[in-house]
Design a protein around this motif. Sequence first.
Motif, PDB file in Angstrom:
ATOM      1  N   ILE A  40      -3.736   0.427  -2.922  1.00 50.07           N
ATOM      2  CA  ILE A  40      -3.375  -0.934  -2.542  1.00 50.07           C
ATOM      3  C   ILE A  40      -3.097  -1.706  -3.823  1.00 50.07           C
ATOM      4  N   TYR A  80       0.846  -1.198   0.000  1.00 49.47           N
ATOM      5  CA  TYR A  80       0.000   0.000   0.000  1.00 49.47           C
ATOM      6  C   TYR A  80       0.879   1.246   0.000  1.00 49.47           C
ATOM      7  N   ALA A 114      -6.264   0.197   4.861  1.00 49.66           N
ATOM      8  CA  ALA A 114      -4.987  -0.376   4.407  1.00 49.66           C
ATOM      9  C   ALA A 114      -4.156  -0.835   5.596  1.00 49.66           C
TER      10      ALA A 114
END
Length: 106
Positions: A31, A21, A50
Amino acid sequence: MKAFELYRFTHPNGTAKEWAYCDLGTGDAEIRWGPQNQLRHAQVKPLREAWERALQKVRKGYVKVGIVMLDESGAHVKLTPSNRRNTKPAVDLSNLLGSEDGGFYF
């Protein structure tokens, strides 16, 4: 080219899959995932999500590799002097502070 936090899961046969990410600075993260060095799949999610996914990946056996640069296709970019952002030469402190004989020391 963007900096991504990379995580890798290595299978017993030696192949690996990766997940990464990048903080976009807007509260969102890009991502990316796919086979090793081929993170072609991408999506944008809230940065908090994330982080949560990164913890889930570690719990599943992924290992945090660190920061890598990925190009637009999701391939790792090896940094060379020509594509590094900071190409300034190192500063010679002895030139700035004087020689040891000059009496300056830490």
